[in-house]
Design a protein around this motif. Structure first.
Motif, PDB file in Angstrom:
ATOM      1  N   PRO A 118       0.810  -1.229   0.000  1.00 52.28           N
ATOM      2  CA  PRO A 118       0.000   0.000   0.000  1.00 52.28           C
ATOM      3  C   PRO A 118       0.842   1.278   0.000  1.00 52.28           C
ATOM      4  CG  PRO A 118      -0.903  -1.598   1.547  1.00 52.28           C
ATOM      5  CD  PRO A 118       0.427  -2.135   1.111  1.00 52.28           C
ATOM      6  N   GLU A 119       1.967   1.245   0.735  1.00 57.04           N
ATOM      7  CA  GLU A 119       2.843   2.426   0.746  1.00 57.04           C
ATOM      8  C   GLU A 119       3.470   2.654  -0.619  1.00 57.04           C
ATOM      9  OE1 GLU A 119       2.574   0.216   3.094  1.00 57.04           O
ATOM     10  OE2 GLU A 119       2.740   1.129   5.082  1.00 57.04           O
ATOM     11  N   TRP A 120       3.881   1.557  -1.284  1.00 60.04           N
ATOM     12  CA  TRP A 120       4.445   1.700  -2.624  1.00 60.04           C
ATOM     13  C   TRP A 120       3.386   2.238  -3.594  1.00 60.04           C
ATOM     14  CZ3 TRP A 120       9.003   2.557  -4.033  1.00 60.04           C
ATOM     15  CH2 TRP A 120      10.111   1.901  -3.485  1.00 60.04           C
ATOM     16  N   ILE A 121       2.155   1.764  -3.459  1.00 55.67           N
ATOM     17  CA  ILE A 121       1.083   2.272  -4.325  1.00 55.67           C
ATOM     18  C   ILE A 121       0.903   3.771  -4.108  1.00 55.67           C
ATOM     19  CG2 ILE A 121      -1.405   2.188  -4.760  1.00 55.67           C
ATOM     20  CD1 ILE A 121      -1.240  -0.840  -4.080  1.00 55.67           C
ATOM     21  N   THR A 122       0.989   4.206  -2.847  1.00 56.99           N
ATOM     22  CA  THR A 122       0.852   5.635  -2.544  1.00 56.99           C
ATOM     23  C   THR A 122       1.976   6.446  -3.172  1.00 56.99           C
ATOM     24  OG1 THR A 122      -0.305   5.183  -0.468  1.00 56.99           O
ATOM     25  CG2 THR A 122       0.773   7.325  -0.663  1.00 56.99           C
ATOM     26  N   VAL A 123       3.205   5.933  -3.090  1.00 54.54           N
ATOM     27  CA  VAL A 123       4.351   6.626  -3.703  1.00 54.54           C
ATOM     28  C   VAL A 123       4.127   6.791  -5.204  1.00 54.54           C
ATOM     29  CG1 VAL A 123       6.805   6.428  -4.295  1.00 54.54           C
ATOM     30  CG2 VAL A 123       6.034   5.932  -1.965  1.00 54.54           C
ATOM     31  N   GLY A 124       3.775   5.691  -5.867  1.00 57.85           N
ATOM     32  CA  GLY A 124       3.560   5.746  -7.310  1.00 57.85           C
ATOM     33  C   GLY A 124       2.385   6.619  -7.700  1.00 57.85           C
ATOM     34  N   ALA A 125       1.298   6.520  -6.943  1.00 56.11           N
ATOM     35  CA  ALA A 125       0.117   7.327  -7.255  1.00 56.11           C
ATOM     36  C   ALA A 125       0.411   8.807  -7.110  1.00 56.11           C
ATOM     37  CB  ALA A 125      -1.050   6.915  -6.346  1.00 56.11           C
ATOM     38  N   GLY A 126       1.227   9.158  -6.125  1.00 56.26           N
ATOM     39  CA  GLY A 126       1.594  10.563  -5.952  1.00 56.26           C
ATOM     40  C   GLY A 126       2.375  11.099  -7.140  1.00 56.26           C
ATOM     41  N   LEU A 127       3.345  10.311  -7.608  1.00 52.02           N
ATOM     42  CA  LEU A 127       4.131  10.730  -8.772  1.00 52.02           C
ATOM     43  C   LEU A 127       3.257  10.806 -10.024  1.00 52.02           C
ATOM     44  CD1 LEU A 127       7.378   8.652  -8.139  1.00 52.02           C
ATOM     45  CD2 LEU A 127       7.208  11.149  -8.136  1.00 52.02           C
ATOM     46  N   LEU A 128       2.369   9.841 -10.170  1.00 48.59           N
ATOM     47  CA  LEU A 128       1.492   9.844 -11.346  1.00 48.59           C
ATOM     48  C   LEU A 128       0.491  10.990 -11.303  1.00 48.59           C
ATOM     49  CD1 LEU A 128       1.002   6.000 -11.597  1.00 48.59           C
ATOM     50  CD2 LEU A 128       1.843   7.455 -13.461  1.00 48.59           C
ATOM     51  N   ALA A 129       0.005  11.333 -10.104  1.00 42.68           N
ATOM     52  CA  ALA A 129      -0.911  12.477  -9.986  1.00 42.68           C
ATOM     53  C   ALA A 129      -0.208  13.767 -10.374  1.00 42.68           C
ATOM     54  CB  ALA A 129      -1.458  12.565  -8.559  1.00 42.68           C
ATOM     55  N   GLU A 130       1.056  13.907  -9.940  1.00 41.55           N
ATOM     56  CA  GLU A 130       1.828  15.092 -10.343  1.00 41.55           C
ATOM     57  C   GLU A 130       2.062  15.093 -11.844  1.00 41.55           C
ATOM     58  OE1 GLU A 130       5.108  16.582  -7.819  1.00 41.55           O
ATOM     59  OE2 GLU A 130       4.803  14.748  -6.662  1.00 41.55           O
ATOM     60  N   ALA A 131       2.356  13.912 -12.384  1.00 41.93           N
ATOM     61  CA  ALA A 131       2.571  13.808 -13.827  1.00 41.93           C
ATOM     62  C   ALA A 131       1.315  14.214 -14.590  1.00 41.93           C
ATOM     63  CB  ALA A 131       2.983  12.384 -14.196  1.00 41.93           C
ATOM     64  N   LYS A 132       0.159  13.800 -14.098  1.00 41.78           N
ATOM     65  CA  LYS A 132      -1.100  14.142 -14.783  1.00 41.78           C
ATOM     66  C   LYS A 132      -1.364  15.641 -14.702  1.00 41.78           C
ATOM     67  CE  LYS A 132      -5.632  12.365 -15.727  1.00 41.78           C
ATOM     68  NZ  LYS A 132      -6.529  11.203 -15.578  1.00 41.78           N
ATOM     69  N   ALA A 133      -1.088  16.224 -13.548  1.00 42.62           N
ATOM     70  CA  ALA A 133      -1.293  17.663 -13.391  1.00 42.62           C
ATOM     71  C   ALA A 133      -0.383  18.458 -14.326  1.00 42.62           C
ATOM     72  CB  ALA A 133      -1.037  18.066 -11.942  1.00 42.62           C
ATOM     73  N   ARG A 134       0.757  17.894 -14.672  1.00 42.68           N
ATOM     74  CA  ARG A 134       1.706  18.565 -15.570  1.00 42.68           C
ATOM     75  C   ARG A 134       1.441  18.264 -17.035  1.00 42.68           C
ATOM     76  NH1 ARG A 134       7.729  18.421 -13.087  1.00 42.68           N
ATOM     77  NH2 ARG A 134       7.274  19.020 -10.935  1.00 42.68           N
ATOM     78  N   GLY A 135       0.445  17.434 -17.312  1.00 48.92           N
ATOM     79  CA  GLY A 135       0.125  17.110 -18.700  1.00 48.92           C
ATOM     80  C   GLY A 135       0.981  16.020 -19.294  1.00 48.92           C
ATOM     81  N   GLU A 136       1.586  15.183 -18.452  1.00 43.97           N
ATOM     82  CA  GLU A 136       2.450  14.115 -18.953  1.00 43.97           C
ATOM     83  C   GLU A 136       1.682  12.847 -19.300  1.00 43.97           C
ATOM     84  OE1 GLU A 136       5.723  13.394 -16.267  1.00 43.97           O
ATOM     85  OE2 GLU A 136       5.905  15.520 -15.790  1.00 43.97           O
ATOM     86  N   LEU A 137       0.459  12.705 -18.747  1.00 42.52           N
ATOM     87  CA  LEU A 137      -0.303  11.471 -18.921  1.00 42.52           C
ATOM     88  C   LEU A 137      -1.438  11.642 -19.919  1.00 42.52           C
ATOM     89  CD1 LEU A 137      -0.715  10.182 -15.234  1.00 42.52           C
ATOM     90  CD2 LEU A 137       1.062   9.602 -16.889  1.00 42.52           C
ATOM     91  N   LEU A 138      -1.779  10.549 -20.580  1.00 43.41           N
ATOM     92  CA  LEU A 138      -2.957  10.537 -21.430  1.00 43.41           C
ATOM     93  C   LEU A 138      -4.203  10.745 -20.565  1.00 43.41           C
ATOM     94  CD1 LEU A 138      -1.962   7.487 -23.658  1.00 43.41           C
ATOM     95  CD2 LEU A 138      -1.892   9.910 -24.302  1.00 43.41           C
ATOM     96  N   ALA A 139      -5.242  11.269 -21.157  1.00 44.05           N
ATOM     97  CA  ALA A 139      -6.408  11.708 -20.397  1.00 44.05           C
ATOM     98  C   ALA A 139      -7.083  10.584 -19.616  1.00 44.05           C
ATOM     99  CB  ALA A 139      -7.420  12.363 -21.344  1.00 44.05           C
ATOM    100  N   HIS A 140      -7.049   9.355 -20.137  1.00 46.68           N
ATOM    101  CA  HIS A 140      -7.785   8.259 -19.509  1.00 46.68           C
ATOM    102  C   HIS A 140      -7.066   7.661 -18.294  1.00 46.68           C
ATOM    103  CE1 HIS A 140      -4.884   5.987 -21.944  1.00 46.68           C
ATOM    104  NE2 HIS A 140      -5.049   5.019 -21.058  1.00 46.68           N
ATOM    105  N   VAL A 141      -5.833   8.036 -18.053  1.00 43.52           N
ATOM    106  CA  VAL A 141      -5.019   7.354 -17.041  1.00 43.52           C
ATOM    107  C   VAL A 141      -5.434   7.756 -15.629  1.00 43.52           C
ATOM    108  CG1 VAL A 141      -2.684   7.004 -16.151  1.00 43.52           C
ATOM    109  CG2 VAL A 141      -3.074   7.160 -18.627  1.00 43.52           C
ATOM    110  N   ASP A 142      -5.723   6.761 -14.800  1.00 46.96           N
ATOM    111  CA  ASP A 142      -6.047   6.978 -13.393  1.00 46.96           C
ATOM    112  C   ASP A 142      -4.778   6.723 -12.574  1.00 46.96           C
ATOM    113  OD1 ASP A 142      -6.808   5.636 -10.623  1.00 46.96           O
ATOM    114  OD2 ASP A 142      -8.473   6.934 -11.204  1.00 46.96           O
TER     115      ASP A 142
END
Length: 224
Positions: A118-142
């Motif tokens: 769960p902690e690793w999932i939180t680490v990755g989700a945090g980085l991915l959320a920042e990536a999405k906010a910066r426009g790095e991710l495709l629109a469908h990515v959760d």
């Protein structure tokens, strides 16, 4: 202060010894006597820091979530990949990390101590959320679902690599995992600039070592 530093070093030595024994023997077969012999400390010193074998296992698991060596990058997706690649690079070299994974996949140990997934999932989700906010991710990515998938995929890759070894290292297999995944989550302009080559964690490790105080280097960004 000197006494505190000695206590910290002793605790780390005990944890590393426990990691080696848990990795070699598994949790059930491991004994305090084996850990004492490996650590070369007194029983009193061990019990000063850890009350039981169960407490030692929890201490080993607490060391599992680490982003050591990950440097700030232009893209958060790069930092995500670097975290996975560096873990793959460190795993064969660090019994503590291997032991934490072994405790996580052992059903009885998992029931007793849980896992750090769960902690690793939180680490990755945090980085991915920042990536999405910066426009790095495709629109469908959760971010959360993608991180959950990544943690499961990384763990599976490691277990298969251990059980069915090939000439290629774990780093190579994690690199291949990202080569397959990233085109499905990264926008093309970012994807073209991401580096998930198998030699990247070695380059990152060297950069991190050069940036440590006293080495004459400065912390900075490793090129994408």
């Amino acid at each position: 202060m000197a006494q505190q530093e000695r206590a910290k070093r002793t605790r780390q030595v005990i944890l590393e010894a426990a990691g080696i024994v848990f990795d070699e023997c598994g949790y059930e077969a491991a004994t305090i006597s084996q850990i004492l012999a490996r650590a070369d400390v007194t029983r009193g010193a061990l019990y000063f820091h850890f009350s039981s074998k169960e407490d030692l296992a929890r201490g080993v698991l607490d060391m599992a979530v680490t982003t050591e060596g990950v440097l700030p990058q232009q893209f958060k997706l790069q930092e995500l990949a670097d975290t996975s690649l560096l873990l793959a690079h460190r795993m064969p070299r660090e019994p503590l990390l291997r032991a934490a994974l072994r405790l996580s996949v052992d059903q009885r140990a998992r029931r007793m101590f849980g896992t750090k997934w769960p902690e690793w999932i939180t680490v990755g989700a945090g980085l991915l959320a920042e990536a999405k906010a910066r426009g790095e991710l495709l629109a469908h990515v959760d971010p959360y679902e993608t991180s959950r998938f990544l943690v499961g995929a990384w763990t599976g890759v490691q277990l298969v690599a251990e059980a069915v070894p090939q000439d290629d290292s774990l780093v190579h297999e994690v690199s291949l995992m990202y080569q397959m995944l990233l085109p499905n989550i990264a926008v093309p302009a970012v994807l073209a600039r991401l580096d998930v080559a198998p030699d990247r964690p070695l380059r990152l490790s060297e950069a991190a070592a050069a940036a440590r105080p006293g080495t004459g280097g400065e912390a900075g960004t490793t090129g994408n």
